[in-house]
Design a protein around this motif. Structure first.
Motif, PDB file in Angstrom:
ATOM      1  N   ARG A 145      10.638   3.150  16.563  1.00 12.40           N
ATOM      2  CA  ARG A 145      11.837   3.646  15.878  1.00 12.40           C
ATOM      3  C   ARG A 145      11.583   3.920  14.402  1.00 12.40           C
ATOM      4  O   ARG A 145      12.130   4.854  13.830  1.00 12.40           O
ATOM      5  N   LYS A 146      10.782   3.073  13.775  1.00 14.48           N
ATOM      6  CA  LYS A 146      10.753   3.081  12.312  1.00 14.48           C
ATOM      7  C   LYS A 146       9.461   3.598  11.679  1.00 14.48           C
ATOM      8  O   LYS A 146       9.420   3.790  10.472  1.00 14.48           O
ATOM      9  N   GLU A 147       8.435   3.789  12.472  1.00 17.24           N
ATOM     10  CA  GLU A 147       7.145   4.080  11.869  1.00 17.24           C
ATOM     11  C   GLU A 147       7.182   5.271  10.919  1.00 17.24           C
ATOM     12  O   GLU A 147       6.636   5.228   9.831  1.00 17.24           O
ATOM     13  N   ARG A 148       7.843   6.351  11.356  1.00 15.02           N
ATOM     14  CA  ARG A 148       7.836   7.576  10.542  1.00 15.02           C
ATOM     15  C   ARG A 148       8.888   7.592   9.451  1.00 15.02           C
ATOM     16  O   ARG A 148       8.978   8.562   8.705  1.00 15.02           O
ATOM     17  N   VAL A 149       9.758   6.591   9.443  1.00 17.85           N
ATOM     18  CA  VAL A 149      10.790   6.631   8.412  1.00 17.85           C
ATOM     19  C   VAL A 149      10.697   5.469   7.430  1.00 17.85           C
ATOM     20  O   VAL A 149      11.322   5.496   6.378  1.00 17.85           O
ATOM     21  N   ALA A 150       9.888   4.462   7.791  1.00 19.34           N
ATOM     22  CA  ALA A 150       9.802   3.290   6.917  1.00 19.34           C
ATOM     23  C   ALA A 150       9.368   3.699   5.514  1.00 19.34           C
ATOM     24  O   ALA A 150       9.895   3.202   4.522  1.00 19.34           O
ATOM     25  N   CYS A 151       8.415   4.616   5.447  1.00 24.52           N
ATOM     26  CA  CYS A 151       7.878   4.973   4.140  1.00 24.52           C
ATOM     27  C   CYS A 151       8.810   5.874   3.345  1.00 24.52           C
ATOM     28  O   CYS A 151       8.548   6.159   2.183  1.00 24.52           O
ATOM     29  N   ASP A 152       9.906   6.328   3.965  1.00 28.63           N
ATOM     30  CA  ASP A 152      10.910   7.060   3.205  1.00 28.63           C
ATOM     31  C   ASP A 152      11.545   6.159   2.159  1.00 28.63           C
ATOM     32  O   ASP A 152      12.129   6.626   1.198  1.00 28.63           O
ATOM     33  N   ARG A 153      11.438   4.864   2.389  1.00 25.80           N
ATOM     34  CA  ARG A 153      12.126   3.914   1.512  1.00 25.80           C
ATOM     35  C   ARG A 153      11.224   3.379   0.419  1.00 25.80           C
ATOM     36  O   ARG A 153      11.637   2.528  -0.355  1.00 25.80           O
ATOM     37  N   LEU A 154       9.986   3.816   0.385  1.00 26.44           N
ATOM     38  CA  LEU A 154       9.082   3.259  -0.623  1.00 26.44           C
ATOM     39  C   LEU A 154       9.218   4.013  -1.931  1.00 26.44           C
ATOM     40  O   LEU A 154       9.514   5.175  -1.944  1.00 26.44           O
TER      41      LEU A 154
ATOM     42  N   SER B 142       0.842  -1.201   0.000  1.00 24.42           N
ATOM     43  CA  SER B 142       0.000   0.000   0.000  1.00 24.42           C
ATOM     44  C   SER B 142       0.872   1.243   0.000  1.00 24.42           C
ATOM     45  O   SER B 142       0.491   2.286   0.515  1.00 24.42           O
ATOM     46  N   GLY B 143       2.044   1.107  -0.592  1.00 24.88           N
ATOM     47  CA  GLY B 143       2.999   2.216  -0.634  1.00 24.88           C
ATOM     48  C   GLY B 143       2.422   3.503  -1.203  1.00 24.88           C
ATOM     49  O   GLY B 143       2.747   4.588  -0.745  1.00 24.88           O
ATOM     50  N   ALA B 144       1.540   3.360  -2.207  1.00 27.91           N
ATOM     51  CA  ALA B 144       0.986   4.561  -2.837  1.00 27.91           C
ATOM     52  C   ALA B 144       0.214   5.404  -1.825  1.00 27.91           C
ATOM     53  O   ALA B 144       0.292   6.625  -1.839  1.00 27.91           O
ATOM     54  N   ILE B 145      -0.514   4.742  -0.939  1.00 23.47           N
ATOM     55  CA  ILE B 145      -1.257   5.488   0.077  1.00 23.47           C
ATOM     56  C   ILE B 145      -0.331   5.852   1.227  1.00 23.47           C
ATOM     57  O   ILE B 145      -0.297   7.006   1.667  1.00 23.47           O
ATOM     58  N   ALA B 146       0.421   4.859   1.684  1.00 19.89           N
ATOM     59  CA  ALA B 146       1.230   5.058   2.889  1.00 19.89           C
ATOM     60  C   ALA B 146       2.306   6.123   2.689  1.00 19.89           C
ATOM     61  O   ALA B 146       2.671   6.820   3.630  1.00 19.89           O
ATOM     62  N   GLY B 147       2.777   6.275   1.471  1.00 19.93           N
ATOM     63  CA  GLY B 147       3.803   7.280   1.222  1.00 19.93           C
ATOM     64  C   GLY B 147       3.252   8.684   1.149  1.00 19.93           C
ATOM     65  O   GLY B 147       4.000   9.658   1.167  1.00 19.93           O
TER      66      GLY B 147
END
Lengths: 283, 419
Positions: free
Chosen positions: A274-283, A110-115
């Protein structure tokens, strides 16, 4: 404009999200889980004319085939108890396996939404397991019919069925939440999950007995601890207890599964903080 | 809450760590564990301080890669800052990518509910506004049809209708909401003004500088992750063009220093001359008189199929009046040392009186790397014979009551020729 004290404030410093904020946001978005799960459920079965039926018929068919084939291998004449035994196992494991596969790739999928939009990332791995709940419930009802038809009786343990469903859900959500975050960082996770589930199928008492009735081959005693350590075992045995009235080692197995869920939950919260706000930086 | 800041950014920095693509493969990653990994770090934003008052509308401008998108992601909470603090008071609706989250299998009605919720509306509010959303979208008859059967126009209308009903305290927009036919665009614009008037704080990230000028009085210019200008929009746009030219020059300097492969990097010296129809060098051109730009470029390195771009911009007004470039593949030749490029760009000068600059640039075949550019060369346009003011002579023919009315020629409304 927003009135009164309920003005929401977004306050971010650093990339970490405190666990308290994580849980608060998740609670605020609880209706989003239901909504997205409903959407997932409806869109999945909309284009198939048999709809929901497929998700019930397939595990039932799989269970029957396995039961018929293996009853000849494991010991003759046991089809009466073996069929409901296998069907309860296959149905439950089917839910675990399908839900986990989808949950484990949910963030990337769901990268399109999550990003682009923020909502707690923990919402994502809960969607598929929640959307699969209706078919699990209906399949379990059918499995209970099979139990009754093959000579089982109605018993008070049936009241444990909702608990078993809840445990199954909690296990795939907690495991899925961890895996989907790992999947963001390494796309191998998708395949590792598939491989893992293949092994787990045989490490779960689905086609063999933990404690076989007389005259039937059962699992060698030395392997029992390994099977009990498998978190899926507790779920499957609890479902069996609820539907058939008895299951071997069910107390131990359920306790171990609960331990897994608790440990996974702690790890998931630590990782998401730790990662919630940065995980989508990688999508 | 009036008078306080809706958005406060203090010392905000955002660093992206880019690992090499191959690091996504687990085995490689395990093999490299404990050793220094090939990681490149890039600061997308650095030391950004920004305060936006409640009810203010600001624009965020900058060329690609300047940090606009990152800023937007931080404001909408999608990402967290590496350093500093982001604080946004009030509900936020990020309208980033219209139609994001629409599910093709589901009907328009179902999508309205989910999408509204994803954009931050409460379920109760979506129910309350449902009729209004449907009315705005103008696709009443198709709400029970799965979205996959919609035309792209219908899809956009519905997506917009939902987006525009979010009524947040802070609206974060990626590009100005304008899509569909003219009537629908006007409707969107009206709605934007309503939202503005209602006291919503609006942040617009945009490339559409002309519309921005009218929508946001204040703009922030980002360059390489830093705020280089924060003030009136018109000035910000002016500064943006200066920065873009500077960056282009830096880039071609870099290209010169690094040398490298034939088409990838290379240095060129580009010169230009402005001549009239007869080939005589001129500084002043009358409106309607052809303007010919002669370009000559010499190369240090081999360059294949270069693209030639030209930009004409009015002095003191940020945005270009005109720019164009050659289409990739339209021209094929290899240039290099001893093999210069000569070109002639003939312009039908319809500009009105004022000072203008012209810049010519050469890019590699992909248009990505600038090989060389000229400093902006200025020229003047006089329009004594044209009874008009502005940037471009659109040659109005006016008739009143069916009778053609001729504008008196020779008189001017604006523009002074150089002395």
């Amino acid at each position: 404009m927003t009135s009164g004290a309920a003005t929401p404030i977004l306050d971010l410093s650093g990339e970490r999200t405190p666990v308290r904020v994580l849980l608060r946001d998740l609670w605020r978005h609880r209706d989003l889980v239901r909504m997205l799960a409903e959407q997932d459920y409806r869109s999945r079965y909309r284009s198939a004319s048999l709809g929901l039926l497929w998700s019930i018929v397939l595990p039932l068919l799989q269970g029957l085939v396995i039961a018929v084939v293996f009853s000849r291998l494991i010991g003759g004449g046991q089809t009466g108890t073996y069929v409901p035994y296998v069907i309860t196992g296959v149905t439950t494991f089917g839910f675990l396996s399908q839900s986990l596969t989808a949950a484990a790739t949910s963030i990337v999928d769901s990268g399109a939404i999550a990003g682009r939009l923020y909502f707690p990332r923990l919402v994502l791995p809960t969607i598929a397991p929640s959307a699969n709940l209706p078919s699990l419930v209906v399949s379990l009802l059918l499995a209970e019919v099979v139990v009754l038809v093959t000579g089982g009786g109605v018993h008070p343990q049936l009241l444990l069925a909702p608990v078993a469903v809840a445990l199954a859900w909690a296990l795939v959500v907690s495991a899925g939440a961890l895996l989907t975050m790992l999947h963001v960082y390494s796309r191998d996770v998708r395949y590792l999950v598939q491989a893992g589930l293949l092994i787990l199928f045989y490490a779960t008492p689905i086609i063999y007995f933990l404690d076989a009735p007389a005259g039937v081959r059962s699992l060698p005693a030395g392997l029992v601890p390994f099977v009990l350590a498998n978190p899926a075992t507790g779920v499957v045995q609890l479902v069996r207890l609820a539907l058939t009235g008895s299951a071997a080692h069910v107390g131990t197995a359920v306790a171990i599964t609960c331990g897994w869920v608790a440990a996974l939950t702690v790890v998931v919260l630590a990782v998401y903080a730790r990662k919630e706000r940065v995980a989508c930086d990688r999508l | 809450m009036t008078g306080s800041d809706a958005i406060t950014l203090t010392g905000v920095g955002k660093r992206y760590t880019q690992t090499e693509q191959r690091d996504d493969v687990l085995l490689r990653r395990l093999a490299r564990l404990g050793r220094n990994r090939d990681r490149t770090e890039r600061w997308a934003l650095r030391d950004v301080d920004l305060r936006v008052a409640q009810g203010e509308t600001i624009g965020v401008i900058g060329r690609n890669g300047s940090g606009k998108t990152t800023l937007l992601r931080l404001l909408s909470g999608v990402s967290g800052p590496t350093t500093g603090r982001v604080r946004v008071v009030g509900s936020i609706a990020p309208l980033i990518g219209i139609g994001v989250g629409f599910n093709n299998e589901l009907t328009g009605r179902e999508n309205v509910f989910t999408n509204g919720r994803l954009l931050g509306m409460s379920a109760a509010k979506v129910r309350r506004d449902y009729d209004s959303i449907v009315a705005f979208s103008e696709i009443e008859g198709f709400l029970d049809t799965p979205v996959k059967f919609y035309s792209s126009g219908m899809f956009l209308r519905l997506a917009f209708a939902v987006a525009i009903h979010t009524e947040p305290d802070v609206l974060v927009l990626d590009e100005i909401l304008a899509v569909g036919d003219l009537a629908f665009q006007l409707k969107c614009m009206d709605r934007m003004r309503e939202i503005q008037a209602a006291g919503t704080t609006i942040v617009i990230v945009t490339h559409n500088l002309h519309t921005l000028d009218r929508t946001a009085p204040r703009a922030v210019l980002l360059s390489r992750g830093q705020v280089v200008y924060d003030g009136p929009t018109e000035q910000a746009i002016g500064r943006m063009h200066e920065v873009m030219q500077q960056e282009s020059r830096d880039r071609s300097d870099l290209a010169l220093q690094e040398g490298g492969g034939a088409t990838f990097l290379g240095g060129a010296e580009v010169r230009l001359d402005l001549v009239d129809d007869a080939g005589v060098r001129q500084r002043t051109f009358a409106t309607g008189e052809p303007l010919v730009v002669r370009v000559e470029a010499t190369f240090d390195e081999e360059v294949r199929d270069p693209l030639l771009g030209i930009m004409v911009a009015p002095v003191g007004l940020g945005s270009p009046a005109y720019s164009t470039f050659t289409v990739p593949g339209a021209y094929s030749a290899v240039h290099g040392p001893g093999r210069p490029l000569e070109a002639e760009v003939r312009l039908d000068n319809r500009l009105l009186a004022g000072g203008y600059t012209v810049t010519v640039a050469l890019h590699d075949a992909d248009g990505e790397v600038m090989v060389g550019t000229t400093p902006a060369e200025s020229f003047y346009v006089s329009s004594f014979d044209v009874h008009a003011s502005g940037l471009v002579d659109l040659k109005a023919a006016i008739s009143i009551g069916g009778r053609e009315v001729e504008a008196p020629s020779g008189s001017r409304l604006g523009g002074t020729p150089p002395t």
